[in-house]
Design a protein around this motif. Structure first.
Motif, PDB file in Angstrom:
ATOM      1  N   GLU A  66      34.436 -33.392  16.062  1.00 26.72           N
ATOM      2  CA  GLU A  66      35.052 -32.461  15.122  1.00 26.72           C
ATOM      3  C   GLU A  66      35.603 -33.249  13.945  1.00 26.72           C
ATOM      4  O   GLU A  66      36.309 -34.248  14.105  1.00 26.72           O
ATOM      5  N   THR A  67      35.300 -32.780  12.739  1.00 26.60           N
ATOM      6  CA  THR A  67      35.594 -33.548  11.534  1.00 26.60           C
ATOM      7  C   THR A  67      35.977 -32.607  10.404  1.00 26.60           C
ATOM      8  O   THR A  67      35.418 -31.516  10.274  1.00 26.60           O
ATOM      9  N   LEU A  68      36.927 -33.061   9.576  1.00 24.40           N
ATOM     10  CA  LEU A  68      37.233 -32.380   8.330  1.00 24.40           C
ATOM     11  C   LEU A  68      36.580 -33.181   7.206  1.00 24.40           C
ATOM     12  O   LEU A  68      36.717 -34.404   7.130  1.00 24.40           O
ATOM     13  N   GLN A  69      35.922 -32.496   6.287  1.00 25.76           N
ATOM     14  CA  GLN A  69      35.194 -33.185   5.215  1.00 25.76           C
ATOM     15  C   GLN A  69      35.380 -32.436   3.909  1.00 25.76           C
ATOM     16  O   GLN A  69      35.126 -31.227   3.837  1.00 25.76           O
ATOM     17  N   PRO A  70      35.823 -33.124   2.867  1.00 23.20           N
ATOM     18  CA  PRO A  70      35.922 -32.475   1.551  1.00 23.20           C
ATOM     19  C   PRO A  70      34.534 -31.977   1.118  1.00 23.20           C
ATOM     20  O   PRO A  70      33.522 -32.616   1.397  1.00 23.20           O
ATOM     21  N   PHE A  71      34.526 -30.870   0.422  1.00 19.69           N
ATOM     22  CA  PHE A  71      33.264 -30.267   0.027  1.00 19.69           C
ATOM     23  C   PHE A  71      32.449 -31.202  -0.864  1.00 19.69           C
ATOM     24  O   PHE A  71      31.211 -31.246  -0.797  1.00 19.69           O
ATOM     25  N   THR A  72      33.143 -31.961  -1.718  1.00 21.20           N
ATOM     26  CA  THR A  72      32.426 -32.859  -2.632  1.00 21.20           C
ATOM     27  C   THR A  72      31.657 -33.928  -1.851  1.00 21.20           C
ATOM     28  O   THR A  72      30.558 -34.331  -2.244  1.00 21.20           O
ATOM     29  N   GLN A  73      32.263 -34.412  -0.723  1.00 19.75           N
ATOM     30  CA  GLN A  73      31.538 -35.396   0.098  1.00 19.75           C
ATOM     31  C   GLN A  73      30.326 -34.757   0.773  1.00 19.75           C
ATOM     32  O   GLN A  73      29.255 -35.349   0.877  1.00 19.75           O
ATOM     33  N   PHE A  74      30.525 -33.517   1.237  1.00 21.24           N
ATOM     34  CA  PHE A  74      29.402 -32.805   1.846  1.00 21.24           C
ATOM     35  C   PHE A  74      28.294 -32.589   0.819  1.00 21.24           C
ATOM     36  O   PHE A  74      27.095 -32.766   1.103  1.00 21.24           O
ATOM     37  N   LEU A  75      28.699 -32.225  -0.427  1.00 17.13           N
ATOM     38  CA  LEU A  75      27.701 -31.943  -1.466  1.00 17.13           C
ATOM     39  C   LEU A  75      26.874 -33.182  -1.772  1.00 17.13           C
ATOM     40  O   LEU A  75      25.688 -33.080  -2.124  1.00 17.13           O
ATOM     41  N   ALA A  76      27.482 -34.375  -1.592  1.00 16.96           N
ATOM     42  CA  ALA A  76      26.738 -35.610  -1.848  1.00 16.96           C
ATOM     43  C   ALA A  76      25.627 -35.821  -0.821  1.00 16.96           C
ATOM     44  O   ALA A  76      24.651 -36.543  -1.078  1.00 16.96           O
ATOM     45  N   LEU A  77      25.804 -35.205   0.377  1.00 17.96           N
ATOM     46  CA  LEU A  77      24.770 -35.337   1.409  1.00 17.96           C
ATOM     47  C   LEU A  77      23.597 -34.376   1.179  1.00 17.96           C
ATOM     48  O   LEU A  77      22.508 -34.561   1.719  1.00 17.96           O
ATOM     49  N   VAL A  78      23.844 -33.340   0.394  1.00 12.89           N
ATOM     50  CA  VAL A  78      22.797 -32.343   0.142  1.00 12.89           C
ATOM     51  C   VAL A  78      21.727 -32.938  -0.774  1.00 12.89           C
ATOM     52  O   VAL A  78      22.027 -33.694  -1.702  1.00 12.89           O
ATOM     53  N   HIS A  79      20.473 -32.577  -0.508  1.00 11.26           N
ATOM     54  CA  HIS A  79      19.342 -33.059  -1.323  1.00 11.26           C
ATOM     55  C   HIS A  79      19.579 -32.691  -2.778  1.00 11.26           C
ATOM     56  O   HIS A  79      20.000 -31.585  -3.098  1.00 11.26           O
ATOM     57  N   GLU A  80      19.320 -33.643  -3.652  1.00  7.80           N
ATOM     58  CA  GLU A  80      19.627 -33.455  -5.065  1.00  7.80           C
ATOM     59  C   GLU A  80      18.948 -32.215  -5.670  1.00  7.80           C
ATOM     60  O   GLU A  80      19.473 -31.620  -6.621  1.00  7.80           O
ATOM     61  N   ASP A  81      17.788 -31.824  -5.140  1.00  8.33           N
ATOM     62  CA  ASP A  81      17.089 -30.652  -5.686  1.00  8.33           C
ATOM     63  C   ASP A  81      17.709 -29.336  -5.219  1.00  8.33           C
ATOM     64  O   ASP A  81      17.377 -28.277  -5.763  1.00  8.33           O
ATOM     65  N   ASP A  82      18.593 -29.403  -4.203  1.00 14.23           N
ATOM     66  CA  ASP A  82      19.157 -28.172  -3.649  1.00 14.23           C
ATOM     67  C   ASP A  82      20.640 -27.993  -3.956  1.00 14.23           C
ATOM     68  O   ASP A  82      21.218 -26.953  -3.619  1.00 14.23           O
ATOM     69  N   ARG A  83      21.285 -29.006  -4.577  1.00 12.00           N
ATOM     70  CA  ARG A  83      22.745 -28.970  -4.742  1.00 12.00           C
ATOM     71  C   ARG A  83      23.187 -27.804  -5.622  1.00 12.00           C
ATOM     72  O   ARG A  83      24.109 -27.061  -5.267  1.00 12.00           O
ATOM     73  N   ASP A  84      22.573 -27.659  -6.785  1.00 15.59           N
ATOM     74  CA  ASP A  84      23.013 -26.614  -7.716  1.00 15.59           C
ATOM     75  C   ASP A  84      22.855 -25.234  -7.099  1.00 15.59           C
ATOM     76  O   ASP A  84      23.759 -24.370  -7.218  1.00 15.59           O
TER      77      ASP A  84
END
Length: 720
Positions: free
Chosen positions: A50-68
């Motif tokens: 179980e982990t808490l993660q800021p959204f910005t860190q999660f967004l960095a894991l998302v594929h660059e073509d899908d982030r927006d």
């Protein structure tokens, strides 16, 4: 965690999903914090806890073509206090890309301001990859189907169209987009090509019977623009792994040209090309049927054998073109006078046959006299010449007492002979006494003559060149038998061969020819040279010889001569013939490769098993084999696989007018293509002029025989 929450969590994890929980700050998704369960953390590449993660860190894991798209979708859902469903990719630390799918709902703590999103997330990488492979395979299948020439249509289990390839679009006139979902019978309506009667669609038959079915051999398809094309092929059910049927696939092709050619070939098999009348083979089938009816129902029919008087004078005076025109005009006039139940046929050069069905002899005699008078009154004008001809008619009764078709034909022929012998231009009714005298007088004289000729060595060998057209310099000659009478005149075989065949003298004549050819080879200059072992190169490596260069090719022929020797049907049934041939080869030291035995298509088919055995034996020792008059039976192609011959000699009736007859050209082209595929060389006979020679050379025929490339001559002079 109470029992209800535990059960829910276990159900979620059993389904391969994880809790997707995030807080929302000031209505902005970018400022939220995601609370991952252990499974959810593992999905995005974090440690499985179980982990808490800021959204910005999660967004960095998302594929660059899908982030927006992910950010916009989540923010719009927050703004609208709604739910969202989203698929996206994440890139793990080792570079692996995984597909995730989130289903979440925006929650408002005070009922007005969003403060949380809650939902489920699952790894759908396997599903996405499977869908990609399926789509890729479907695309490959579509591309493949678009590349083939046959039309392909797939339907669902109710006959509605799901797919059409490009060929099906072109054939039907429907685009796949416009055809999709329509009934297959609307897009591909089938009718009987004979009477346009609608046919039950092959796709319906397939779905109903749950098995592969074929289209009717007389099926035609109506295109969207109103054209009608002949089609053929099959429909097969489409089954799933469980065995159930989900649709049908129809594969079809345009066979309009092939069916038209087949119809032409069928017509040529039963008709005389020049006059359009039935030919001898078809005429004899009608006689056979009439004989059968007579024996069953005791009906009487009449057979007329007509020989045109003074026809040879027309040919000799005005040429063969005039003779052909005379036959065509006369045949049309006679056909117009025939009753519906009568059959008119051309039996030979100037010989016609008439079958008068259900006709008493007194009535038949009157009809025969009418025919004789019509021919007598017929005046033929050609250029400056005017000709009167007549008809000698022999008549025989077909009754329950008649024995066979051949006996009936002989009887009518002999009655015709008596009509000519008694002064021509008359009708003579067959009588057994007349026939016996005529037969003994005519044929027994020939039997005695042939026996004397054998004892006195009055037979002579002639030869006729078979010229190569495809860069092959092999010297090839056909051996011809001639008889010299007491006055020194040369008698052609068509005078004595019929008697020899009827009285079983052909094996004797064939053996004489074989022995004489072997002796000729033994005593010819160069008989001790190397055997003929020319390789049959593929046509792609041969050099085509221009028409103007035929004479130079003949002059360049090198190596031992290949002699074609004719074998009769009776000889093929002679079990001792093979041993005789081997013995003559040994005695005269003849290389078997210098001999090509030539048999007619008709004789080979009539004695198929014997022909196969003899051909196999002769091929084994190195002889060549040629199939003469090929195409005359029009059942020829089916027998080629059982008769391993080296040469096909195309029937001269197709070659003689090939320069002006497109049907005959098409037939010769078909024979040439089949022979080329099988690896058999072709010979065209009756090549009488330069235009014919040019056409057969264009078609790809390998050898030519006829006056355009060389005339017959005594065999001894053929080598000089």
């Amino acid at each position: 965690m109470d029992d209800h929450e535990l059960r829910s969590l276990m159900a979620i994890e059993a389904a391969g999903m994880a809790i997707w929980d995030s807080s929302v700050v000031n209505g902005q998704i970018e400022e939220c914090t995601i609370q991952w369960s252990a499974r959810g953390a593992a999905m995005v590449g974090l440690p499985a806890q179980e982990t808490l993660q800021p959204f910005t860190q999660f967004l960095a894991l998302v594929h660059e073509d899908d982030r927006d798209e992910l950010l916009d979708t989540m923010q719009m859902a927050v703004d609208a206090r709604a739910e969202y469903h989203l698929g996206y990719r994440v890139r793990l630390a080792d570079g692996t890309v995984r597909w995730l799918h989130a289903d979440a709902k925006v929650l408002c703590g005070d009922g007005r301001h969003p403060d949380r999103t809650l939902g489920l997330i699952r790894d759908v990488t396997g599903m996405v990859e499977h869908e990609r492979l399926v789509n890729e395979r479907e695309r490959m299948a579509e591309v493949t189907l678009d590349c083939i020439g046959d039309g392909v249509i797939t339907t669902d289990c109710h006959g509605a169209i799901r797919f059409m390839n490009r060929a099906a679009e072109q054939l039907t006139g429907w685009s796949r987009q416009r055809a999709a979902g329509r009934d297959v019978n609307e897009v591909m309506p089938l009718v009987d090509e004979v009477d346009d009667t609608p046919l039950e669609h092959v796709a319906y038959k397939c779905l109903l019977r749950r098995e592969t079915v074929g289209i009717s051999s007389h099926a035609a398809m109506l295109t969207r623009d109103g054209r009608r094309i002949a089609v053929e092929d099959t429909a097969a059910p489409i089954r799933v792994n469980s065995g159930g049927i989900v649709g049908a696939v129809v594969v079809f092709r345009d066979v309009t040209h092939q069916r038209a050619l087949s119809s032409q070939l069928s017509w040529h098999a039963s008709h005389d090309v020049l006059t359009g009348l039935f030919n001898r083979r078809e005429f004899e089938l009608h006689i056979s049927h009439a004989l059968h009816v007579s024996k069953q129902d005791n009906h009487t029919h009449a057979l007329l054998y007509i020989d045109l008087d003074r026809f040879k004078l027309v040919n000799d005076t005005a040429g063969h073109a005039a003779g052909d025109a005379l036959l065509q005009i006369l045949a049309k006039q006679l056909q117009e006078r025939m009753r519906e139940s009568d059959v008119l046929a051309r039996l030979g050069g100037d010989e016609l046959g008439v079958l008068l069905g259900y006709c008493r002899m007194d009535q038949a005699r009157r009809i025969a006299e009418e025919i004789r008078q019509l021919v007598k009154d017929f005046r033929f004008v050609w250029d400056v010449h005017s000709f009167d001809i007549g008809a000698s008619i022999g008549m025989a009764e077909i009754s329950a007492d008649s024995t066979s078709v051949s006996d009936l034909m002989i009887a009518a022929d002999e009655a015709c002979y008596l009509a000519k012998d008694q002064g021509r231009n008359r009708v003579h009714v067959y009588s057994p006494n007349d026939a016996a005298i005529t037969r003994r007088h005519s044929e027994m004289m020939w039997v005695a003559t042939l026996n004397d000729a054998m004892q006195q060595d009055l037979f002579t060998l002639y030869s006729m060149p078979i010229a190569p057209l495809r860069g092959n310099h092999m010297k090839h000659e056909e051996v011809l038998l001639r008889l010299t009478d007491e006055g020194g005149d040369v008698i052609r075989p068509d005078r004595f061969i019929p008697a020899a065949e009827r009285y079983h003298m052909m094996p004797m004549l064939d053996r004489w020819v074989i022995r004489a050819v072997c002796r000729h080879i033994a005593y010819s200059v160069g008989s001790q040279s190397q055997p003929v072992r020319e390789e049959q190169h593929g046509r792609n490596t041969e050099t085509e010889v221009p028409i103007s260069g035929i004479s130079s090719v003949l002059a360049q022929e090198v190596g031992p001569t290949l002699y074609s020797v004719n074998l009769s049907g009776a000889s093929m049934s002679d079990d001792a013939l093979y041993q005789f041939i081997v013995s003559e080869f040994a005695v005269n030291r003849v290389d078997p490769a210098q001999i090509c035995f030539e048999i007619t298509e008709t004789a080979a088919i009539r004695n198929l098993l014997k022909a196969q055995d003899l051909i196999s034996q002769l091929k084994l020792i190195g002889c060549r084999l040629s199939l003469d008059d090929f195409g005359s039976g029009l059942s020829s192609f089916g027998y080629l696989k059982t008769l391993p011959v080296d040469f096909l000699k195309v029937d001269g009736s197709f070659v003689r007018d090939i320069a002006s007859n497109p049907v005959h050209r098409a037939m010769v082209e078909s024979i040439q293509k089949v022979a080329q595929v099988i690896g058999i060389q072709t010979i065209a006979e009756f090549v009488e002029d330069a235009s014919t020679l040019e056409v057969i050379s264009e078609i790809g025929i390998d050898f030519a025989q006829g006056y355009a490339v060389g005339r017959e001559r005594a065999l001894d002079s053929a080598d000089t």
